[in-house]
Write a protein that holds these residues in place. Structure first.
Motif, PDB file in Angstrom:
ATOM      1  N   HIS A  21       0.829  -1.210   0.000  1.00  0.00           N
ATOM      2  CA  HIS A  21       0.000   0.000   0.000  1.00  0.00           C
ATOM      3  C   HIS A  21       0.868   1.267   0.000  1.00  0.00           C
ATOM      4  O   HIS A  21       0.491   2.287  -0.592  1.00  0.00           O
ATOM      5  CB  HIS A  21      -0.936  -0.005   1.214  1.00  0.00           C
ATOM      6  N   PRO A  25       1.913   3.295  -5.568  1.00  0.00           N
ATOM      7  CA  PRO A  25       1.862   4.386  -6.544  1.00  0.00           C
ATOM      8  C   PRO A  25       3.107   4.496  -7.427  1.00  0.00           C
ATOM      9  O   PRO A  25       3.066   5.137  -8.483  1.00  0.00           O
ATOM     10  CB  PRO A  25       1.715   5.642  -5.664  1.00  0.00           C
ATOM     11  N   TYR A  26       4.214   3.866  -7.004  1.00  0.00           N
ATOM     12  CA  TYR A  26       5.485   4.059  -7.698  1.00  0.00           C
ATOM     13  C   TYR A  26       6.009   2.797  -8.386  1.00  0.00           C
ATOM     14  O   TYR A  26       7.018   2.869  -9.093  1.00  0.00           O
ATOM     15  CB  TYR A  26       6.543   4.565  -6.705  1.00  0.00           C
ATOM     16  N   LYS A  55      -2.184  -3.913 -10.720  1.00  0.00           N
ATOM     17  CA  LYS A  55      -0.744  -4.166 -10.729  1.00  0.00           C
ATOM     18  C   LYS A  55      -0.461  -5.587 -11.206  1.00  0.00           C
ATOM     19  O   LYS A  55      -1.281  -6.494 -11.031  1.00  0.00           O
ATOM     20  CB  LYS A  55      -0.159  -3.991  -9.317  1.00  0.00           C
ATOM     21  N   ALA A 197       8.080   4.252   0.871  1.00  0.00           N
ATOM     22  CA  ALA A 197       7.398   5.002  -0.185  1.00  0.00           C
ATOM     23  C   ALA A 197       8.349   5.998  -0.841  1.00  0.00           C
ATOM     24  O   ALA A 197       8.402   6.115  -2.067  1.00  0.00           O
ATOM     25  CB  ALA A 197       6.177   5.724   0.373  1.00  0.00           C
ATOM     26  N   LYS A 201       9.638   5.935  -4.687  1.00  0.00           N
ATOM     27  CA  LYS A 201       9.437   7.140  -5.501  1.00  0.00           C
ATOM     28  C   LYS A 201      10.752   7.590  -6.123  1.00  0.00           C
ATOM     29  O   LYS A 201      10.818   7.938  -7.314  1.00  0.00           O
ATOM     30  CB  LYS A 201       8.848   8.253  -4.644  1.00  0.00           C
ATOM     31  N   LYS A 204      11.734   5.240  -8.951  1.00  0.00           N
ATOM     32  CA  LYS A 204      10.902   5.476 -10.130  1.00  0.00           C
ATOM     33  C   LYS A 204      11.338   6.745 -10.851  1.00  0.00           C
ATOM     34  O   LYS A 204      11.412   6.784 -12.090  1.00  0.00           O
ATOM     35  CB  LYS A 204       9.431   5.579  -9.726  1.00  0.00           C
TER      36      LYS A 204
END
Length: 213
Positions: A21, A25-26, A55, A197, A201, A204
């Protein structure tokens, strides 16, 4: 564009979902590591695919025999990709590829323990695998003189679709991308970070910053 794969080598479904979770996003691919699958069973694959249907879910099964059967079990559980060991008989790889074709999924060959990774990568690609994971396991990474640059160089030489796993971090990921890797696999660089996270990020963003000729 090189995809970012997070390798989750935690041991509980709860911990894996919590990490996923944070980093979803990345990342493009969520890998459920072999220790996690052995600890929790394939229910963790189902749980992850349910939580993140958009995903690609990568079940690191490390199949060594009964290729069709074991791949089928994972695909039925929700996996989009499964691994077969590159050192096994060709028939095992071909069986897993057959199962992938049946379910509209994909097979990745893991090269842990393979002496000539470049040659084997070329051989198994001809069988229809999605890509070859040029992989140094955690044990190999502890050996004196180990460098992820070896895997990166092998990817260039093989000239087949490949991923790199084994020491990919913020310092090395640009080299992985520049080498033409389809996937960059980061494990400890993400789940071992103080802020997973933020780490995902940054990886990425590093991928996106590289222009591949």
């Amino acid at each position: 564009m090189t995809k970012l794969q997070v390798a989750i080598d935690l041991l509980t479904t709860e911990a894996a979902l919590e990490l996923a979770h944070k980093v979803a996003p990345y990342v493009d691919i969520i890998e459920l590591g072999t220790p996690l699958i052995k600890s929790e069973g394939l229910s963790v694959v189902t749980a992850m695919k349910t939580a993140f249907p958009d995903k690609l879910i990568f079940a690191d099964m490390k199949i060594a025999d009964t290729g069709f059967l074991e791949a089928e079990i994972a695909f039925k559980a929700g996996a989009d990709l499964v691994t077969v060991m590159g050192a096994v008989d060709d028939a095992t790889v071909k069986g897993a590829v057959e199962a992938a074709a049946k379910y509209g999924k994909k097979v990745v060959v893991d090269t842990i323990g393979v002496k000539d990774r470049v040659q084997r990568a070329k051989e198994v690609t001809a069988f229809g695998v999605a890509f070859v994971e040029l992989h140094a396991g955690l044990d190999e990474q502890t050996l004196a003189g180990y460098s992820v640059q070896t895997l990166i160089s092998e990817g260039k030489l093989a000239k087949v679709p490949f991923s790199v796993a084994g020491g990919v971090n913020i310092s090395t990921i640009k080299d992985v991308v520049a080498a033409g890797a389809d996937v960059a696999v980061a494990g400890g660089a993400i789940y071992g970070a103080e802020d997973p996270a933020a780490a995902a990020k940054a990886l990425k963003e590093a991928i996106n910053s590289v222009t591949v000729a």
